[in-house]
Design an enzyme around this catalytic site. Structure first.
Site, PDB file in Angstrom:
ATOM      1  N   HIS A  35       0.857  -1.390   0.138  1.00  0.00           N
ATOM      2  CA  HIS A  35      -0.165  -0.192   0.049  1.00  0.00           C
ATOM      3  C   HIS A  35       0.724   1.401  -0.234  1.00  0.00           C
ATOM      4  CE1 HIS A  35      -4.007   1.821   0.617  1.00  0.00           C
ATOM      5  NE2 HIS A  35      -3.313   2.778   1.133  1.00  0.00           N
ATOM      6  N   ASP A  37       0.540   5.513  -1.069  1.00  0.00           N
ATOM      7  CA  ASP A  37      -0.787   6.323  -1.585  1.00  0.00           C
ATOM      8  C   ASP A  37      -0.050   7.829  -2.557  1.00  0.00           C
ATOM      9  OD1 ASP A  37      -3.504   6.022  -0.379  1.00  0.00           O
ATOM     10  OD2 ASP A  37      -2.231   5.777   1.432  1.00  0.00           O
ATOM     11  N   GLU A 140      -8.730   1.663  -2.504  1.00  0.00           N
ATOM     12  CA  GLU A 140      -9.282   1.521  -1.081  1.00  0.00           C
ATOM     13  C   GLU A 140     -10.296   2.327  -0.687  1.00  0.00           C
ATOM     14  OE1 GLU A 140      -6.474   2.990   2.672  1.00  0.00           O
ATOM     15  OE2 GLU A 140      -6.290   3.971   1.057  1.00  0.00           O
ATOM     16  N   HIS A 167     -13.039   2.186   3.756  1.00  0.00           N
ATOM     17  CA  HIS A 167     -11.990   3.141   4.353  1.00  0.00           C
ATOM     18  C   HIS A 167     -12.347   3.434   5.786  1.00  0.00           C
ATOM     19  CE1 HIS A 167      -9.345   6.765   4.511  1.00  0.00           C
ATOM     20  NE2 HIS A 167      -8.381   5.881   4.095  1.00  0.00           N
ATOM     21  N   HIS A 208      -8.679  -1.787   7.441  1.00  0.00           N
ATOM     22  CA  HIS A 208      -9.569  -0.445   7.591  1.00  0.00           C
ATOM     23  C   HIS A 208     -11.105  -1.167   8.077  1.00  0.00           C
ATOM     24  CE1 HIS A 208      -7.845   3.285   6.657  1.00  0.00           C
ATOM     25  NE2 HIS A 208      -7.280   2.631   5.589  1.00  0.00           N
ATOM     26  N   HIS A 229      -2.334  -3.144   4.538  1.00  0.00           N
ATOM     27  CA  HIS A 229      -1.419  -2.370   5.614  1.00  0.00           C
ATOM     28  C   HIS A 229      -2.191  -2.108   7.032  1.00  0.00           C
ATOM     29  CE1 HIS A 229      -4.701   0.444   3.834  1.00  0.00           C
ATOM     30  NE2 HIS A 229      -4.285   1.557   4.487  1.00  0.00           N
ATOM     31  N   ASP A 337       2.324   1.984   3.868  1.00  0.00           N
ATOM     32  CA  ASP A 337       1.135   3.274   3.819  1.00  0.00           C
ATOM     33  C   ASP A 337       2.094   4.293   3.789  1.00  0.00           C
ATOM     34  OD1 ASP A 337      -1.341   4.295   3.705  1.00  0.00           O
ATOM     35  OD2 ASP A 337      -1.495   4.309   5.812  1.00  0.00           O
TER      36      ASP A 337
END
Length: 409
Positions: A35, A37, A140, A167, A208, A229, A337
């Site tokens: 993961h 972003d 995500e 999420h 999540h 993650h 992350d």
């Protein structure tokens, strides 16, 4: 008078030797990170204008990620998060997800010597053989499909290979770990989403989600799941982490839990601090995950008055030690992350730092074979296993035409 060699700290030489061993191992068994972003960071920093942010050059002043640091970190495959904020809904969420997919494809097209788009485990191995970084995508948040299985299939066709079911907010068919529960896990439509993901060969990602959602998904999934993650709740009691009973169920499912580096998920002392920091951002009218100059200024002011607690590579290694004890080495991976958080541990500040974690695990006695599973083999295997399940399921059933209205009323 002592010579330089005589006065040097022996521990420095030992640490340097461990780091050299870590880098040598990663040259053969590079990191598959679950993961990152970067796509959303590019949206916020430069509105996807890649001429204004060339990741072939050092971007350490504003990002955790660029190609030179991916290379330095021994990254061989990256699941780029095509994340959409959970306050986006309906068509807005879908179109934003498509924009995220588009920028990943643009990055691969701009940097063909370094990045290769990958859809399969075989693609990942081919990229490694070519010396390129396999670039996969994970959506995500299930809000990105706007309650539409046809949209789910479209994302798969565009290359998305996992979807995180929620999420930070509970959605119409699944409970989130960080919101009020409404469904006690998955609804009937949520179960159908999992079944359709299994049929497609899209990994079900349980980071999540609420623990009840984790357990429901493991009960109904016909394929291995992942946590892209998340770390161990027994080590740090944040709801984003994985309870031990769920970790213990992974061998039966074949799934993989990818430990994350986010300080507030790995260090108990950081949980309350991070909550206060997020409330401070919201009090100034900003989303807790927002980037940009104003957000950075407000965060800095908060940290001046409330110094942040610091984790390091050893903190993350504590989680991996525990996760290995409960789930077994065949069910572990890494999901940093990066560029999705402002709180990262010392020694793990950006994508160049994976060797520091591997060196710490070597220091703790992890074998080369175990580390190869952690960094590369488990993640490649779980995608390949999902593909095998998909081939079987596609022979038995076609695309689902179920709707949330029909299943959940």
């Amino acid at each position: 008078m002592a010579t330089t060699a005589e006065s040097a700290d022996p521990s420095d030489a030992a640490n340097a030797a461990l780091l050299a061993r870590a880098r040598e191992l990663l040259a053969e068994h590079p990191v598959v990170d679950g993961h990152n972003d970067l796509p959303w960071a590019l949206r916020e920093h430069v509105s996807y204008d890649l001429d204004k942010c060339d990741i072939a050059q050092d971007q350490s002043s504003r990002l955790h990620t660029d190609i030179p640091r991916l290379r330095a970190g021994g990254v061989g495959a990256q699941f780029w998060s095509v994340y959409v904020r959970s306050d986006f809904a309906g068509d807005k969420a879908v179109s934003a997800c498509l924009e995220q997919i588009d920028v990943v494809r643009q990055l691969a097209a701009r940097h063909p010597q370094d990045l290769r788009l990958a859809r399969t485990a075989e693609d990942m191995e081919a990229a490694r053989a070519e010396g390129r970084i396999a670039s996969l995508m994970g959506a995500e948040g299930g809000h990105s499909i706007a309650n539409s299985l046809a949209t789910l299939r479209a994302l798969y066709d565009l290359g998305v290979r996992y979807m995180t079911l929620t999420h930070n907010d509970t959605i119409d068919w699944a409970d989130s770990a960080t919101d009020e529960p409404r469904h006690d896990g998955l609804t009937r439509f949520g179960e159908e989403v999992v079944h359709e993901m299994n049929r497609l060969g899209m990994l079900v990602d349980l980071s999540h989600v609420a623990a009840s959602t984790m357990r429901d998904a493991l009960r109904v999934s016909e394929a291995p799941v992942i946590f892209s993650h998340s770390s161990a709740r027994a080590v740090c009691g944040h709801p984003r982490n994985i309870p031990d009973d769920v970790l213990a169920s992974l061998p039966g499912n074949g799934g993989v839990a990818m430990a994350t580096f986010v300080t507030k998920f790995v260090l108990p002392e950081a949980v309350d601090w991070a909550r206060a920091a997020e409330e401070h951002m919201q009090a100034h009218g900003l989303h807790p995950l927002q980037n940009g100059e104003e957000a950075a200024r407000i965060r800095h002011a908060f940290e001046q008055e409330h110094p942040r607690p610091f984790a390091d590579a050893s903190t993350v290694a504590d989680h991996l030690d525990h996760m290995r004890e409960v789930a077994g080495i065949d069910h572990l991976g890494i999901g940093g992350d990066f560029d999705g958080t402002t709180l990262v541990p010392a020694q793990l500040e950006d994508v160049s730092c994976y060797p520091n974690l591997v060196a710490e695990l070597l220091r703790r006695g992890w074998s080369r074979e175990d580390l190869a599973k952690l960094t590369w083999q488990n993640a490649v295997r779980v995608l390949g296993d999902a593909e095998a399940v998909s081939r079987e399921l596609r022979e038995r059933r076609g695309p689902s035409v179920a709707t949330i209205g029909a299943l959940d009323g």
